[in-house]
Scaffold this motif. Structure first.
Motif, PDB file in Angstrom:
ATOM      1  N   UNK A   1      14.304   5.995 -10.833  1.00 56.67           N
ATOM      2  CA  UNK A   1      13.501   7.731 -10.278  1.00 56.67           C
ATOM      3  C   UNK A   1      12.122   7.135 -10.682  1.00 56.67           C
ATOM      4  N   UNK A   2      11.445   7.214 -12.001  1.00 56.38           N
ATOM      5  CA  UNK A   2      10.517   7.289 -12.392  1.00 56.38           C
ATOM      6  C   UNK A   2       9.520   5.446 -11.468  1.00 56.38           C
ATOM      7  N   UNK A   3      10.008   4.820 -11.537  1.00 55.88           N
ATOM      8  CA  UNK A   3       9.912   3.484 -10.697  1.00 55.88           C
ATOM      9  C   UNK A   3       9.439   3.785  -9.417  1.00 55.88           C
ATOM     10  N   UNK A   4      10.447   4.401  -9.025  1.00 55.82           N
ATOM     11  CA  UNK A   4       9.986   4.980  -7.312  1.00 55.82           C
ATOM     12  C   UNK A   4       8.989   5.665  -6.714  1.00 55.82           C
TER      13      UNK A   4
ATOM     14  N   UNK B   1      13.051  -1.406  -6.618  1.00 54.38           N
ATOM     15  CA  UNK B   1      11.753  -0.689  -7.011  1.00 54.38           C
ATOM     16  C   UNK B   1      10.560  -0.115  -6.680  1.00 54.38           C
ATOM     17  N   UNK B   2       9.679  -0.602  -6.965  1.00 54.28           N
ATOM     18  CA  UNK B   2       8.366  -1.630  -6.815  1.00 54.28           C
ATOM     19  C   UNK B   2       7.794  -1.528  -5.511  1.00 54.28           C
ATOM     20  N   UNK B   3       9.037  -2.027  -4.244  1.00 55.55           N
ATOM     21  CA  UNK B   3       8.684  -2.158  -3.000  1.00 55.55           C
ATOM     22  C   UNK B   3       8.924  -0.587  -2.331  1.00 55.55           C
ATOM     23  N   UNK B   4       9.155  -0.052  -3.189  1.00 59.00           N
ATOM     24  CA  UNK B   4       9.292   1.701  -3.138  1.00 59.00           C
ATOM     25  C   UNK B   4       8.699   2.384  -2.498  1.00 59.00           C
ATOM     26  N   UNK B   5       8.081   1.826  -4.321  1.00 59.58           N
ATOM     27  CA  UNK B   5       6.537   2.690  -4.844  1.00 59.58           C
ATOM     28  C   UNK B   5       5.862   2.203  -4.005  1.00 59.58           C
ATOM     29  N   UNK B   6       5.700   0.739  -3.576  1.00 56.27           N
ATOM     30  CA  UNK B   6       4.415   0.958  -2.534  1.00 56.27           C
ATOM     31  C   UNK B   6       4.489   0.659  -1.661  1.00 56.27           C
ATOM     32  N   UNK B   7       5.298   1.433  -1.348  1.00 59.43           N
ATOM     33  CA  UNK B   7       5.753   1.672   0.366  1.00 59.43           C
ATOM     34  C   UNK B   7       5.264   3.366   0.684  1.00 59.43           C
ATOM     35  N   UNK B   8       4.944   4.229  -0.815  1.00 57.66           N
ATOM     36  CA  UNK B   8       4.310   5.004  -0.837  1.00 57.66           C
ATOM     37  C   UNK B   8       5.589   6.587  -0.198  1.00 57.66           C
TER      38      UNK B   8
ATOM     39  N   UNK C   1       9.023   6.900   8.940  1.00 56.70           N
ATOM     40  CA  UNK C   1       9.970   5.667   8.020  1.00 56.70           C
ATOM     41  C   UNK C   1       9.052   4.597   7.032  1.00 56.70           C
ATOM     42  N   UNK C   2       9.113   4.758   5.685  1.00 55.97           N
ATOM     43  CA  UNK C   2       8.115   3.705   5.360  1.00 55.97           C
ATOM     44  C   UNK C   2       8.464   2.202   4.922  1.00 55.97           C
ATOM     45  N   UNK C   3      10.176   2.333   5.084  1.00 54.65           N
ATOM     46  CA  UNK C   3      10.484   1.517   4.601  1.00 54.65           C
ATOM     47  C   UNK C   3      12.222   1.035   4.459  1.00 54.65           C
ATOM     48  N   UNK C   4      12.863   0.002   4.614  1.00 52.33           N
ATOM     49  CA  UNK C   4      14.182  -0.503   4.752  1.00 52.33           C
ATOM     50  C   UNK C   4      14.440  -1.196   3.502  1.00 52.33           C
ATOM     51  N   UNK C   5      15.338  -1.218   3.196  1.00 50.92           N
ATOM     52  CA  UNK C   5      16.174  -1.768   2.355  1.00 50.92           C
ATOM     53  C   UNK C   5      17.936  -2.106   2.246  1.00 50.92           C
TER      54      UNK C   5
END
Ligand code: UDP
Length: 224
Positions: free
Chosen positions: A151-154, A123-130, A106-110
């Motif tokens: 989609x691209x931001x994530x 979306x940036x938080x999701x990207x940063x979670x890899x 689990x990389x993260x939740x929101x």
């Protein structure tokens, strides 16, 4: 798995009769869906397949069952981000999903109750979670519109609109008994649980969907 292994990035949606009605009425949703791989969810789509193509779908691929089955059967190991549902639910769903499928991380939740102004930050938080797989549970059509816009931001490889999956996984909402699910009548069970929110959708929406199928059938007959 094959498509992902070839480097494809996939947006996945489950379409039921309600989603199909929404797509017929909203061009933005329809345009977003044209970028998705779409799986059939529910008895309405089965009827449409039989009427329009002469055969029903081999299986009902609803968001809860098929997503869990994919997580169980895929050979890939995912970093999964869960986005959606009421505050606290995604955390509980994460614990349950990890216990069910410890192979994935689990990389993260929101939670899913945020303002439009927070969308880019999330979306940036999701990207940063890899995260390479994002399960988006915001309801139709918000979840598909979110996936399409971000989609691209994530930066993920696979994003799936999963409806009430997080509520089910967290044990906040019960699934219909399996015999009702086999009869493809889970919608009737959900109507009984949440009549005030859902009566209009099912009692008006289902006949509207069937009328649209009948019109499409007539149009097919009329075409040479
Ligand atoms: N949801 C959300 N944010 C919203 C509205 C809904 O996170 O602004 C969540 C809700 O808590 C639930 C899911 O989206 O977990 C909706 O699932 P459901 O399949 O019931 O939605 P539907 O598409 O059937 O309305």
């Amino acid at each position: 798995d094959q498509r992902l292994a070839q480097g494809e990035r996939i947006r996945l949606a489950y379409l039921n009769a309600h989603g199909s009605n929404l797509a017929a009425a909203h061009s933005t949703f329809r345009a977003a869906l044209s970028k998705f791989t779409i799986l059939n969810d529910g008895v309405g789509l089965d009827i449409a397949a039989r009427v329009l193509n002469g055969e029903r779908f081999p299986e009902n691929l609803n968001g809860t069952d098929f997503t869990l089955r994919y997580l169980r059967q895929t050979r890939l190991k995912f970093r999964v981000f869960l986005l959606g549902a009421r505050p606290g639910v995604a955390e509980e769903a994460a614990t349950a999903l990890h216990a069910m499928q410890p192979r994935h991380t689990i990389a993260g939740v929101h939670h899913g109750y945020f303002s439009e102004g927070d969308a880019l930050r999330i979306a940036a938080e999701i990207r940063a979670s890899n995260a390479d797989l994002v399960l988006v549970a915001l309801g139709n059509p918000a979840q598909e519109l979110w996936i399409e816009r971000h989609f691209d931001d994530m930066g993920c490889r696979l994003a799936i609109g999963v409806g009430a999956l997080l509520d089910f996984a967290a044990g906040r909402v019960s699934r219909a008994p399996s015999w009702l699910r086999r009869l493809r009548l889970e919608w009737a069970f959900r109507l009984a649980l949440e009549p005030r929110r859902l009566w209009r959708r099912y009692l008006f929406g289902n006949p509207v969907f069937l009328a649209r199928v009948a019109i499409a059938r007539l149009a097919l007959r009329a075409s040479p």
